[in-house]
Each structure stands twice: as C-alpha cells, then as structure tokens.
Design an enzyme around this catalytic site. Structure first.
Site, short mmCIF file in Angstrom:
data_model
loop_
_atom_site.label_atom_id
_atom_site.label_comp_id
_atom_site.label_asym_id
_atom_site.label_seq_id
_atom_site.Cartn_x
_atom_site.Cartn_y
_atom_site.Cartn_z
N HIS A 5 0.89 -1.15 0.00
CA HIS A 5 0.00 0.00 0.00
C HIS A 5 0.93 1.21 0.00
O HIS A 5 2.06 1.12 0.50
CB HIS A 5 -0.85 0.05 1.27
N ASP A 28 2.32 1.64 3.37
CA ASP A 28 3.27 0.62 3.85
C ASP A 28 4.69 1.11 3.56
O ASP A 28 5.62 0.86 4.33
CB ASP A 28 3.08 -0.72 3.12
C1 3MF Z 1 -7.80 -6.33 -0.76
C2 3MF Z 1 -6.35 -6.18 -0.99
C3 3MF Z 1 -5.53 -5.18 -0.29
C4 3MF Z 1 -6.05 -4.91 1.09
C5 3MF Z 1 -5.60 -5.91 2.09
C6 3MF Z 1 -5.94 -5.46 3.46
C7 3MF Z 1 -4.46 -4.04 -2.16
O1 3MF Z 1 -8.19 -7.60 -1.12
O2 3MF Z 1 -5.82 -6.89 -1.73
O3 3MF Z 1 -5.36 -4.02 -1.07
O4 3MF Z 1 -5.66 -3.72 1.52
O5 3MF Z 1 -6.09 -7.17 1.77
O6 3MF Z 1 -6.13 -6.47 4.34
#
Ligand code: 3MF
Ligand code: MG
Length: 344
Positions: free
Chosen positions: A50, A53
């Site tokens: 993210h 992150d």
């Molecule tokens: C959602 C995702 C993620 C989520 C993550 C959070 C790219 O399915 O893939 O975003 O943020 O899973 O738990």
C-alpha cells in the site's frame, strides 16, 4: 524464483496482529523491517505495497519528501534482494473516503482520492515498479439510492484516465470484489474491471488482479476468472487465497478449503504461462488463534501448495483427459482428476 520460473510475493499486511471486527489484536505488531527480513527465508521474491506501507506518514509530507522516503525503502529492498511488485493507494481509511473515494458524492473527496493516488504512483516510480493496484474498496453503496451506478462508472474512468495521464509509464491493475466493506460494490467481477479498462484512454495500460476469495464471494469460479482475463492478456497480478462459502472475506491459505478449485487456478495459470507475465501474489491471513511466533505458516503453506499443484498440473495425463473429452465421458474425467489429486 522457483524451479518452474515463478516468482512469489505478498504484502506486509499478510503478517498481522489478528484483530477482527469483534476483538482486538492478539499478536504484537512487527516492524516493516522485521517483516522484510522474513521474505527470502519464506521463499518470496517481491513485496506488494500500500502507499503507506512504504511511506507511513504520507499525509503529512510534501510530494518531494514522499519520494525521498520511498527511495530509502527502495534501498532496503535492494539490500534484501527483493523487488516491489505493485503499489496500491489506500483509499478506504482516511476520513475523506468515508463515502467512497473516486465515486464519493463530495467533489473535494474525489479530488483527494486522485491526488493521493498520484502520490502512490510517485512511490511506485521510486520503488522501481510500474504497476498500481486499485482495490476499489469503498466504490459502491450501503444505500442504493445514494449514488448512481452510471455516474460512478464515469467517475472511475475519469480517475483512471487522470492517473494514466499523470504517469505515462504506469500500468493499472483493477482488483474487483463484490462486497465488503460495502454492501454492493460497483466493480464486482473481472468482467466489470475489464470493461472499464477497455474504455480507458490507454487501454493497453489497464489490466486486472484476480483474488480467489473475491471471485468466490461473487459466486464465480476463480479459475474461469483467470482464464477470461488471460485470454485478453490482462491478468497482471493475482491474490491467491481461499474462502469457505459466502461469508466475510476470509483470506484463508491457498488451497486450504477446496483443493480442486485451487488445482484449477494453478492449472489455468500454468497452461497460460503466467510466470512470463506476472508474479504469484498471495493475500492470506493467519487465523486469529495462531500464536505470534508461528504466524507466517499460512504464507509457507500457500507457497508450497502452489508449487505442489504446479507439479500436479504438469503431471496430469492430458492424453487421457483429451480422450475422455472426445468420448464425452465427463464422469470418468471427474474420477481421473480426483484420483490424480489424491495421488491415485
Ligand atoms: C484487498 C487487498 C488489499 C487490502 C488488504 C488489506 C491491495 O483484497 O488486496 O489491497 O488492503 O487485503 O487487508
Ligand atoms: Mg486482495
């Protein structure tokens, strides 16, 4: 990279504290550096991010400062021999995204979402990757009458076009999901995501990410979703996991619920030479009961499951399969597949 040429990734959120909507965390937080140190040991090559992150306090920083911090993360990745697979703007936690991000009814909120996504594109550039994943978490409704599906589709298109304009090298992979957190999402399936992408101003730079649990929640088969997207050359990433029926998004270890369904996901990926186009990404969470020091086994299990299923896919007696298809003896085909999965 494994012996078949596949590379593997997961996001730092896949090593997590175990909180759920009904109870607090049950495992201590681990730092990003600590998580990074796990990747190679567990057999992984790449990190999914993210935006926050990579740059945790990005809301308080200027675009130039954000780039600086992302550069530092790139150096850490290099030190560990890791690469970044993608960056996803986190558009579902900030107060400005309560009513949605790109499809919020408030124009200021929509502008915020696009600006934040541009910062995520900057971070991706600094991390040396050209892929942005859009999980459209809050683009939908709790109350159908509150928004307009046609207008929402146009707003999503405008946002995607703005990002394609902003960074001419950026590729965007849309991650569909039918519900949760919203009651109903505007981009629930591969078909919706691909239709949107084909309307974009640079359709060759818009593809999809298929998450197993999301397809299952939509009542679809993940292997067919994979095959559909790959037939257009559009599957650029995956979130392999598993899901036990139609309930909250479980992110269970890959293959842990339905082995045959997982086998078919791997078979279709492998038959279409996915190792040449993408990294095998996981989106799996250790169940809440797992003790902290043992809370990476879901990652190990999922990766090993993938590799064992590649072996099973490649050792499938395709001549017999074809003969049974020609004879229209699908019951015998059923038995052949089940026997193969059970090791005869
Ligand atoms: C959602 C995702 C993620 C989520 C993550 C959070 C790219 O399915 O893939 O975003 O943020 O899973 O738990
Ligand atoms: Mg996911």
């Amino acid at each position: 990279m494994d012996k078949f040429g596949y590379r593997f990734s997961f996001g730092p959120w896949n090593i997590h504290e175990g909180a759920d909507p009904f109870g607090p965390t049950v495992r201590p937080s681990r730092t990003f550096d600590d998580k990074l140190a796990q990747y190679k040991t567990l057999g992984f090559d790449a990190v999914q991010f993210h935006d926050d992150d990579a740059v945790p306090n990005l809301g308080d920083l200027s675009p130039a400062q954000i780039r600086e911090q992302a550069k530092a993360v790139r150096r850490k990745l290099d030190e560990h021999g890791l690469i970044a697979e993608f960056v996803a703007p986190r558009l579902w936690e900030h107060p400005m995204t309560i009513d949605g991000a790109y499809t919020s009814n408030d124009p200021k909120a929509r502008a915020y979402a696009i600006e934040r996504s541009k910062r995520a594109a900057d971070i991706a550039q600094e991390l040396g990757c050209d892929l942005m994943v859009l999980w459209l978490a809050r683009e939908g409704t709790y109350m159908r009458e509150a928004k307009n599906a046609g207008r929402a589709a146009q707003q999503l298109l405008e946002a995607i076009n703005a990002l394609l304009d902003y960074d001419p090298k950026l590729r965007i992979a849309i991650e569909p999901k039918p519900n949760e957190p919203m009651d109903l999402a505007y981009i629930p399936t591969m078909g919706h995501a691909l239709a949107l992408g084909f309307q974009a101003k640079a359709p060759q730079r818009v593809g999809v990410l298929m998450e197993s649990a999301h397809s299952i929640l939509a009542g679809l088969d993940p292997a067919d979703e994979i095959g559909f997207a790959m037939s257009f050359g559009k599957l650029w990433s995956v979130h392999l996991n598993d899901q036990n029926g139609l309930k909250y998004d479980q992110d269970r270890s890959f293959g842990s619920v339905d082995l045959r369904r997982a086998f078919n996901e791997v078979r279709v990926l492998d038959e279409n030479r996915f190792w040449e186009v993408g990294i095998v990404g996981l989106d799996v969470k250790a169940i809440r009961t797992q003790p902290a020091e043992l809370a990476t086994k879901h990652l190990r299990n999922s990766l090993h499951m993938f590799l064992r299923l590649v072996e099973l896919s490649r050792s499938l007696d395709r001549q017999s399969v074809n003969a049974l298809i020609a004879a229209r003896d699908y019951e015998e085909l059923d038995w052949l597949i089940l026997s193969h999965l059970m090791g005869r």
